[in-house]
Design a protein around this motif. Structure first.
Motif, PDB file in Angstrom:
ATOM      1  N   ILE A 155      -3.843  34.391 -33.544  1.00 10.41           N
ATOM      2  CA  ILE A 155      -2.614  34.737 -32.804  1.00 10.41           C
ATOM      3  C   ILE A 155      -2.330  33.762 -31.657  1.00 10.41           C
ATOM      4  CG2 ILE A 155      -2.730  37.185 -33.415  1.00 10.41           C
ATOM      5  CD1 ILE A 155      -3.881  37.737 -30.649  1.00 10.41           C
ATOM      6  N   GLN A 156      -3.135  32.712 -31.553  1.00  9.58           N
ATOM      7  CA  GLN A 156      -2.903  31.703 -30.525  1.00  9.58           C
ATOM      8  C   GLN A 156      -1.632  30.915 -30.835  1.00  9.58           C
ATOM      9  OE1 GLN A 156      -4.461  31.136 -27.730  1.00  9.58           O
ATOM     10  NE2 GLN A 156      -3.609  29.167 -27.115  1.00  9.58           N
ATOM     11  N   ASP A 157      -0.823  30.666 -29.834  1.00  5.54           N
ATOM     12  CA  ASP A 157       0.371  29.840 -29.989  1.00  5.54           C
ATOM     13  C   ASP A 157      -0.048  28.483 -30.566  1.00  5.54           C
ATOM     14  OD1 ASP A 157       2.583  28.169 -29.701  1.00  5.54           O
ATOM     15  OD2 ASP A 157       3.119  28.922 -27.725  1.00  5.54           O
ATOM     16  N   PRO A 158       0.466  28.087 -31.731  1.00  5.61           N
ATOM     17  CA  PRO A 158       0.036  26.828 -32.351  1.00  5.61           C
ATOM     18  C   PRO A 158       0.366  25.601 -31.514  1.00  5.61           C
ATOM     19  CG  PRO A 158       1.945  27.745 -33.496  1.00  5.61           C
ATOM     20  CD  PRO A 158       1.460  28.797 -32.557  1.00  5.61           C
ATOM     21  N   GLU A 159       1.276  25.739 -30.556  1.00  6.47           N
ATOM     22  CA  GLU A 159       1.626  24.607 -29.709  1.00  6.47           C
ATOM     23  C   GLU A 159       0.767  24.550 -28.442  1.00  6.47           C
ATOM     24  OE1 GLU A 159       5.835  24.951 -29.039  1.00  6.47           O
ATOM     25  OE2 GLU A 159       6.262  23.746 -30.823  1.00  6.47           O
ATOM     26  N   ARG A 160      -0.180  25.488 -28.321  1.00  7.85           N
ATOM     27  CA  ARG A 160      -1.070  25.506 -27.155  1.00  7.85           C
ATOM     28  C   ARG A 160      -2.527  25.467 -27.633  1.00  7.85           C
ATOM     29  NH1 ARG A 160       0.924  26.237 -22.388  1.00  7.85           N
ATOM     30  NH2 ARG A 160      -1.094  26.946 -21.555  1.00  7.85           N
ATOM     31  N   GLU A 161      -3.197  24.385 -27.336  1.00  6.97           N
ATOM     32  CA  GLU A 161      -4.579  24.211 -27.752  1.00  6.97           C
ATOM     33  C   GLU A 161      -5.511  25.067 -26.901  1.00  6.97           C
ATOM     34  OE1 GLU A 161      -7.948  20.639 -27.960  1.00  6.97           O
ATOM     35  OE2 GLU A 161      -5.824  20.168 -27.617  1.00  6.97           O
ATOM     36  N   LEU A 162      -6.541  25.625 -27.534  1.00  2.05           N
ATOM     37  CA  LEU A 162      -7.627  26.272 -26.811  1.00  2.05           C
ATOM     38  C   LEU A 162      -8.627  25.192 -26.414  1.00  2.05           C
ATOM     39  CD1 LEU A 162      -8.179  29.415 -29.060  1.00  2.05           C
ATOM     40  CD2 LEU A 162      -7.256  29.425 -26.734  1.00  2.05           C
ATOM     41  N   SER A 163      -8.987  25.146 -25.132  1.00  4.78           N
ATOM     42  CA  SER A 163      -9.869  24.080 -24.671  1.00  4.78           C
ATOM     43  C   SER A 163     -10.858  24.636 -23.646  1.00  4.78           C
ATOM     44  CB  SER A 163      -9.064  22.934 -24.053  1.00  4.78           C
ATOM     45  OG  SER A 163      -8.634  23.272 -22.743  1.00  4.78           O
ATOM     46  N   PHE A 164     -11.813  23.797 -23.260  1.00  2.00           N
ATOM     47  CA  PHE A 164     -12.755  24.160 -22.214  1.00  2.00           C
ATOM     48  C   PHE A 164     -12.176  23.899 -20.823  1.00  2.00           C
ATOM     49  CE2 PHE A 164     -16.089  23.337 -25.565  1.00  2.00           C
ATOM     50  CZ  PHE A 164     -16.508  24.666 -25.650  1.00  2.00           C
ATOM     51  N   GLY A 165     -10.901  23.531 -20.744  1.00  2.54           N
ATOM     52  CA  GLY A 165     -10.311  23.238 -19.439  1.00  2.54           C
ATOM     53  C   GLY A 165     -11.031  22.080 -18.784  1.00  2.54           C
ATOM     54  N   PHE A 166     -11.408  22.261 -17.507  1.00  2.00           N
ATOM     55  CA  PHE A 166     -12.115  21.204 -16.775  1.00  2.00           C
ATOM     56  C   PHE A 166     -13.624  21.397 -16.819  1.00  2.00           C
ATOM     57  CE2 PHE A 166      -7.907  20.705 -15.018  1.00  2.00           C
ATOM     58  CZ  PHE A 166      -7.800  19.338 -14.811  1.00  2.00           C
ATOM     59  N   PHE A 167     -14.100  22.402 -17.541  1.00  2.00           N
ATOM     60  CA  PHE A 167     -15.530  22.684 -17.532  1.00  2.00           C
ATOM     61  C   PHE A 167     -16.361  21.498 -18.007  1.00  2.00           C
ATOM     62  CE2 PHE A 167     -14.181  27.152 -17.314  1.00  2.00           C
ATOM     63  CZ  PHE A 167     -15.084  27.640 -16.378  1.00  2.00           C
ATOM     64  N   TYR A 168     -15.803  20.702 -18.925  1.00  2.00           N
ATOM     65  CA  TYR A 168     -16.561  19.564 -19.442  1.00  2.00           C
ATOM     66  C   TYR A 168     -15.787  18.251 -19.350  1.00  2.00           C
ATOM     67  CZ  TYR A 168     -19.713  23.118 -21.131  1.00  2.00           C
ATOM     68  OH  TYR A 168     -20.573  24.182 -21.199  1.00  2.00           O
ATOM     69  N   LYS A 169     -14.768  18.218 -18.510  1.00  5.67           N
ATOM     70  CA  LYS A 169     -14.054  16.956 -18.305  1.00  5.67           C
ATOM     71  C   LYS A 169     -14.738  16.164 -17.211  1.00  5.67           C
ATOM     72  CE  LYS A 169      -9.458  18.280 -19.908  1.00  5.67           C
ATOM     73  NZ  LYS A 169      -8.023  18.450 -19.573  1.00  5.67           N
ATOM     74  N   GLU A 170     -14.882  14.861 -17.475  1.00 12.78           N
ATOM     75  CA  GLU A 170     -15.511  13.985 -16.483  1.00 12.78           C
ATOM     76  C   GLU A 170     -14.624  13.904 -15.250  1.00 12.78           C
ATOM     77  OE1 GLU A 170     -17.099   9.379 -15.965  1.00 12.78           O
ATOM     78  OE2 GLU A 170     -16.370  10.102 -17.915  1.00 12.78           O
ATOM     79  N   GLN A 171     -15.221  14.123 -14.102  1.00 13.77           N
ATOM     80  CA  GLN A 171     -14.480  14.069 -12.846  1.00 13.77           C
ATOM     81  C   GLN A 171     -14.559  12.665 -12.258  1.00 13.77           C
ATOM     82  OE1 GLN A 171     -12.761  16.538 -12.722  1.00 13.77           O
ATOM     83  NE2 GLN A 171     -13.751  18.475 -12.285  1.00 13.77           N
ATOM     84  N   VAL A 172     -13.428  12.134 -11.842  1.00 16.34           N
ATOM     85  CA  VAL A 172     -13.382  10.814 -11.200  1.00 16.34           C
ATOM     86  C   VAL A 172     -12.943  11.017  -9.754  1.00 16.34           C
ATOM     87  CG1 VAL A 172     -12.376   8.535 -11.230  1.00 16.34           C
ATOM     88  CG2 VAL A 172     -12.808   9.716 -13.389  1.00 16.34           C
ATOM     89  N   TYR A 173     -13.813  10.675  -8.833  1.00 18.67           N
ATOM     90  CA  TYR A 173     -13.520  10.886  -7.421  1.00 18.67           C
ATOM     91  C   TYR A 173     -13.259   9.555  -6.735  1.00 18.67           C
ATOM     92  CZ  TYR A 173     -15.526  15.483  -8.277  1.00 18.67           C
ATOM     93  OH  TYR A 173     -15.793  16.727  -8.770  1.00 18.67           O
TER      94      TYR A 173
END
Length: 310
Positions: free
Chosen positions: A292-310
């Motif tokens: 039932i997820q909107d096909p135009e909206r991906e399910l993701s881990f958000g920022f939980f595993y995105k590399e942070q650049v400071y």
């Protein structure tokens, strides 16, 4: 047996509140657009009273959002509202402005304070500072990664809440930016016609597959993420770290979708709390959500595993 983290969901109506409690929510976040931002619906004090009665009958809690950017014109109305919330018996309020903290301490000291500064709750020292001022919980920033979230918990002197599912806000302005754009294009709009129900979104010229929901209300312009967080697969890492509350963001989602998501996370939390040593994520838990997820909206881990650049 492990201690269960709270499962929190935002409710935009009495019907939402009843459905989400039935689905397994331990707590509900409600509020009025005048004082809270990005709520799925605006509830009157009478409606909040009914939600509190409904939730407390089930042993659940009710929190009220007071996370608006408090301007001078709002301050005269704040004390009476806070006093009314205290009389109603709400369990806590979410705040980011010291004016709310002051009003609660003076007029309804029995109400707990949850500090929600959106993107700026990024370190334990600042969170503990607000704890020393009376806050009992910090809502952690959505852009923290998994290590930053789990490593912070042992340093906190107050409860910690994280968002585990749904969209996030990526931009806000008090200005009516869409209304202004429409008028510049010679397309005048009626008051209130650019709200959540309109279904507007932004598209980047370079990434046209990315759609960012955008809407306007009495608090200005809100732009939301193009993806939905879904950390169900690694929820056990947050539970092992001792997080106190998991929020399911219900904004811009139909009720039946939110009910299924809440039930799924409820099942996972209960299994882990019963026996963490035998807990294992099951891929089929995602099947219902994906269906039932909107096909135009991906399910993701958000920022939980995105590399942070400071």
């Amino acid at each position: 047996m492990s201690i269960k983290p709270e499962l929190l969901a935002a409710a935009g109506s009495l019907a939402d509140a009843a459905a989400y409690l039935e689905a397994g929510a331990d707590a509900l976040l409600v509020g009025e657009d005048r004082f809270g931002m990005r709520l799925p619906g605006s509830l009157t004090l009478d409606e909040i009273t009914q939600v509190v009665q409904l939730a407390h009958e089930r042993g659940s809690k009710v929190y009220v959002s007071l996370n608006n950017l408090m301007t001078n014109d709002l301050l005269p109305e704040l004390p009476a509202y806070v006093k009314a919330l205290g009389e109603i018996g709400v369990d806590a309020v979410e705040f980011n402005d010291p004016s709310v903290l002051t009003a609660v301490k003076e007029l309804a000291p029995q109400i707990k304070l949850h500090w929600n500064a959106e993107m700026t709750a990024t370190n334990y020292s600042t969170a503990n500072y607000w704890g020393s001022k009376g806050a009992s919980r910090v809502i952690l920033a959505r852009e923290l990664n998994m290590d930053e979230v789990t490593d912070m918990k042992p340093q906190l002197q107050l409860e910690a809440q994280v968002q585990v599912h749904g969209m996030t806000n990526i931009y806000h302005s008090k200005r009516r930016l869409v209304n202004s754009y429409m008028q510049q294009q010679g397309r005048p709009v009626n008051e209130g016609s650019l709200g959540k129900e309109r279904g507007l979104f932004l598209i980047e010229a370079e990434r046209q597959e990315e759609k960012y929901p955008i809407y306007e209300d009495i608090n200005g312009t809100h732009i939301m993420s193009s993806e939905d967080i879904c950390i169900l697969e690694d929820l056990h890492l947050l539970m092992a770290a001792g997080m106190d509350s998991f929020k399911v963001e219900t904004l811009l989602k139909p009720r039946h979708y939110n009910e299924l998501v809440i039930r799924t996370y409820r099942h996972a939390i209960d299994l882990y709390a019963a026996d963490a040593s035998t807990y294992a994520f099951q891929e089929e838990w995602m099947d219902g959500i994906r269906a039932i997820q909107d096909p135009e909206r991906e399910l993701s881990f958000g920022f939980f595993y995105k590399e942070q650049v400071y």
